[in-house]
Motif scaffolding. Structure first.
Motif, PDB file in Angstrom:
ATOM      1  N   THR A  12      -8.544   0.434  -7.225  1.00  0.00           N
ATOM      2  CA  THR A  12      -7.773  -0.316  -8.205  1.00  0.00           C
ATOM      3  C   THR A  12      -8.206  -1.781  -8.240  1.00  0.00           C
ATOM      4  O   THR A  12      -8.349  -2.373  -9.307  1.00  0.00           O
ATOM      5  CB  THR A  12      -6.263  -0.215  -7.908  1.00  0.00           C
ATOM      6  OG1 THR A  12      -5.894   1.151  -7.933  1.00  0.00           O
ATOM      7  CG2 THR A  12      -5.434  -0.997  -8.897  1.00  0.00           C
ATOM      8  N   LEU A  13      -8.418  -2.367  -7.072  1.00  0.00           N
ATOM      9  CA  LEU A  13      -8.860  -3.760  -7.015  1.00  0.00           C
ATOM     10  C   LEU A  13     -10.187  -3.948  -7.732  1.00  0.00           C
ATOM     11  O   LEU A  13     -10.379  -4.903  -8.479  1.00  0.00           O
ATOM     12  CB  LEU A  13      -8.988  -4.225  -5.561  1.00  0.00           C
ATOM     13  CG  LEU A  13      -7.686  -4.491  -4.820  1.00  0.00           C
ATOM     14  CD1 LEU A  13      -7.965  -4.756  -3.344  1.00  0.00           C
ATOM     15  CD2 LEU A  13      -6.924  -5.642  -5.435  1.00  0.00           C
ATOM     16  N   PHE A  14     -11.106  -3.024  -7.531  1.00  0.00           N
ATOM     17  CA  PHE A  14     -12.417  -3.154  -8.169  1.00  0.00           C
ATOM     18  C   PHE A  14     -12.348  -2.912  -9.667  1.00  0.00           C
ATOM     19  O   PHE A  14     -13.121  -3.475 -10.426  1.00  0.00           O
ATOM     20  CB  PHE A  14     -13.439  -2.219  -7.517  1.00  0.00           C
ATOM     21  CG  PHE A  14     -14.060  -2.824  -6.291  1.00  0.00           C
ATOM     22  CD1 PHE A  14     -15.126  -3.696  -6.401  1.00  0.00           C
ATOM     23  CD2 PHE A  14     -13.558  -2.541  -5.031  1.00  0.00           C
ATOM     24  CE1 PHE A  14     -15.695  -4.275  -5.274  1.00  0.00           C
ATOM     25  CE2 PHE A  14     -14.119  -3.116  -3.904  1.00  0.00           C
ATOM     26  CZ  PHE A  14     -15.189  -3.986  -4.024  1.00  0.00           C
ATOM     27  N   GLN A  15     -11.425  -2.064 -10.106  1.00  0.00           N
ATOM     28  CA  GLN A  15     -11.307  -1.783 -11.535  1.00  0.00           C
ATOM     29  C   GLN A  15     -10.655  -2.932 -12.294  1.00  0.00           C
ATOM     30  O   GLN A  15     -10.920  -3.125 -13.470  1.00  0.00           O
ATOM     31  CB  GLN A  15     -10.496  -0.503 -11.767  1.00  0.00           C
ATOM     32  CG  GLN A  15     -11.240   0.755 -11.374  1.00  0.00           C
ATOM     33  CD  GLN A  15     -10.352   1.988 -11.455  1.00  0.00           C
ATOM     34  OE1 GLN A  15      -9.132   1.911 -11.478  1.00  0.00           O
ATOM     35  NE2 GLN A  15     -10.987   3.150 -11.495  1.00  0.00           N
ATOM     36  N   ILE A  50       0.838  -1.207   0.000  1.00  0.00           N
ATOM     37  CA  ILE A  50       0.000   0.000   0.000  1.00  0.00           C
ATOM     38  C   ILE A  50       0.868   1.252   0.000  1.00  0.00           C
ATOM     39  O   ILE A  50       0.609   2.193  -0.753  1.00  0.00           O
ATOM     40  CB  ILE A  50      -0.971  -0.008   1.202  1.00  0.00           C
ATOM     41  CG1 ILE A  50      -1.998  -1.120   1.020  1.00  0.00           C
ATOM     42  CG2 ILE A  50      -1.676   1.351   1.337  1.00  0.00           C
ATOM     43  CD1 ILE A  50      -2.843  -1.379   2.250  1.00  0.00           C
ATOM     44  N   LYS A  51       1.915   1.263   0.803  1.00  0.00           N
ATOM     45  CA  LYS A  51       2.810   2.429   0.848  1.00  0.00           C
ATOM     46  C   LYS A  51       3.481   2.682  -0.498  1.00  0.00           C
ATOM     47  O   LYS A  51       3.571   3.814  -0.953  1.00  0.00           O
ATOM     48  CB  LYS A  51       3.887   2.236   1.919  1.00  0.00           C
ATOM     49  CG  LYS A  51       3.386   2.385   3.322  1.00  0.00           C
ATOM     50  CD  LYS A  51       4.507   2.107   4.299  1.00  0.00           C
ATOM     51  CE  LYS A  51       3.960   1.977   5.709  1.00  0.00           C
ATOM     52  NZ  LYS A  51       4.968   1.469   6.634  1.00  0.00           N
ATOM     53  N   ARG A  52       3.959   1.621  -1.134  1.00  0.00           N
ATOM     54  CA  ARG A  52       4.691   1.776  -2.392  1.00  0.00           C
ATOM     55  C   ARG A  52       3.797   2.132  -3.564  1.00  0.00           C
ATOM     56  O   ARG A  52       4.180   2.915  -4.428  1.00  0.00           O
ATOM     57  CB  ARG A  52       5.464   0.491  -2.730  1.00  0.00           C
ATOM     58  CG  ARG A  52       6.704   0.299  -1.884  1.00  0.00           C
ATOM     59  CD  ARG A  52       7.506  -0.902  -2.309  1.00  0.00           C
ATOM     60  NE  ARG A  52       6.723  -2.119  -2.086  1.00  0.00           N
ATOM     61  CZ  ARG A  52       6.672  -3.125  -2.939  1.00  0.00           C
ATOM     62  NH1 ARG A  52       7.346  -3.099  -4.053  1.00  0.00           N
ATOM     63  NH2 ARG A  52       5.965  -4.188  -2.677  1.00  0.00           N
ATOM     64  N   SER A 109      -2.970   5.070   0.767  1.00  0.00           N
ATOM     65  CA  SER A 109      -4.394   5.314   0.583  1.00  0.00           C
ATOM     66  C   SER A 109      -5.125   3.989   0.402  1.00  0.00           C
ATOM     67  O   SER A 109      -4.998   3.334  -0.631  1.00  0.00           O
ATOM     68  CB  SER A 109      -4.626   6.194  -0.653  1.00  0.00           C
ATOM     69  OG  SER A 109      -5.985   6.157  -1.018  1.00  0.00           O
ATOM     70  N   MET A 110      -5.885   3.604   1.403  1.00  0.00           N
ATOM     71  CA  MET A 110      -6.666   2.380   1.306  1.00  0.00           C
ATOM     72  C   MET A 110      -7.729   2.530   0.211  1.00  0.00           C
ATOM     73  O   MET A 110      -8.008   1.596  -0.532  1.00  0.00           O
ATOM     74  CB  MET A 110      -7.333   2.072   2.654  1.00  0.00           C
ATOM     75  CG  MET A 110      -8.065   0.751   2.672  1.00  0.00           C
ATOM     76  SD  MET A 110      -7.034  -0.684   2.321  1.00  0.00           S
ATOM     77  CE  MET A 110      -6.011  -0.730   3.762  1.00  0.00           C
ATOM     78  N   GLY A 111      -8.292   3.728   0.083  1.00  0.00           N
ATOM     79  CA  GLY A 111      -9.296   3.974  -0.949  1.00  0.00           C
ATOM     80  C   GLY A 111      -8.733   3.750  -2.340  1.00  0.00           C
ATOM     81  O   GLY A 111      -9.393   3.157  -3.199  1.00  0.00           O
TER      82      GLY A 111
END
Length: 123
Positions: A102-105, A88-90, A95-97
């Motif tokens: 991105t996962l949903f797309q 997530i940091k990289r 941003s968790m959002g």
């Protein structure tokens, strides 16, 4: 082991994942069996990786007769939490959002996946 777990190279992580799957303590012979006949690992390479993981504090190693026995000192859950946080940091600037978007797309989720996500969010 100190509390600062460092990210492992892929080869070392592959071996650690196998160790988590096997009953403890485990031996290099059991690890080679789990890797399977079509693996690219030579016994000496495996022993080198096991020594590295021991030096880094991921494994405990004890000699029993002619063989060494290995036990994981870092749980799979603790290591995967580090990997997730690092990812997530990289890639998403913490941003968790952004990650979820991105996962949903890029992935299709089943109704069961979505129900599991709803349950997690509700908790």
């Amino acid at each position: 082991m100190d509390k600062t777990i460092k990210r492992l190279p892929d080869g070392e992580f592959t071996i650690l994942k196998i160790i988590w799957q096997l009953p403890e303590p485990t031996t290099s012979a059991q690890i080679m069996d789990k890797l399977g006949e079509e693996n690219h690992w030579k016994p000496q390479t495996l022993l080198t990786v096991l020594a590295r993981l021991t030096e880094k504090g991921f494994l405990a190693s004890v000699r029993k007769g002619r063989e060494r026995q290995y036990r994981a000192l870092v749980s799979e859950e603790d290591y995967l939490a580090l990997e997730t946080s690092d990812f997530i940091k990289r890639h998403h600037g913490q941003s968790m959002g952004g990650l979820v978007k991105t996962l949903f797309q890029t992935n299709s989720f089943s109704e069961a996946d979505l129900a599991e996500l709803r349950d997690l969010l509700n908790k």
